[in-house]
Design a protein around this motif. Structure first.
Motif: not given
Length: 187
Positions: A150-152, A129-134, A156-160
């Motif tokens: 950017s893709g997401a 939830p609330h993943t950052r994209m660019g 579980g991986k570090p956010p952009l």
């Protein structure tokens, strides 16, 4: 006699202290502070990007603004952007709340956090939830506009990182954008 001398000396010291002008340090005049100049950047529009998969269409719409006082990092950014992807007869969309809009000449970078998606969107299960994209934009006065996504990051991986997006490498094939750079008035 000693007492008398001491009293006379004390009396003279008192008279000298009262009669002498007192030197008080006057406060330094305050220099007027320069008003903080706030400038605003904005990016608006909707366009279809050149997508290399047959029978699929990707559109990016954006309405973002930011304010700057000093430097190239915005003091505040707000707005939304939306990525729509039509595939297999379905339209999936995701809406992002802008957390950064940076501009420079004909280029802009927007990042945001995922706030809603269409029902059944695959991202509901594959992204946090609330993943950052660019998204990056090239909006030249003449020539082809471009977009970069950017893709997401996977669950579980570090956010952009905020304010970061890839180069605007895909051509705009329909629609367009309007970019107002914070420095456009100073040219």
């Amino acid at each position: 006699m000693l007492n008398r001398t001491l009293r006379a000396t004390a009396l003279l010291a008192l008279v000298a202290a009262v009669a002498a002008p007192v030197a008080v340090a006057a406060p330094a005049p305050s220099s007027p502070t320069a008003p903080k100049t706030t400038t605003v950047s904005s990016l608006k529009g909707d366009a279809r990007m050149d997508y290399p998969v047959a029978n699929q269409e990707v559109r990016v719409s954006v309405d973002a603004r930011s304010t700057y006082t000093v430097g190239s990092i915005p003091q505040r950014s707000w707005g939304t952007f939306r990525i729509s992807h039509a595939q297999d007869g379905k339209l999936y969309w995701s809406e992002f709340e802008v957390d950064c809009l940076t501009t420079g000449g004909p280029t802009a970078t927007v990042t945001g956090r995922l706030v809603r998606t269409s029902p059944g969107h695959p991202w509901l299960t594959t992204l946090d939830p609330h993943t950052r994209m660019g998204v990056s934009f090239l909006v030249p006065e003449r020539g082809e506009a471009r977009i970069g996504l950017s893709g997401a990051t996977e669950k579980g991986k570090p956010p952009l990182t905020k304010c970061m997006a890839p180069a605007a490498d895909a051509k705009v094939v329909d629609g367009g954008y309007t970019l107002s750079d914070r420095d456009s008035d100073s040219d």
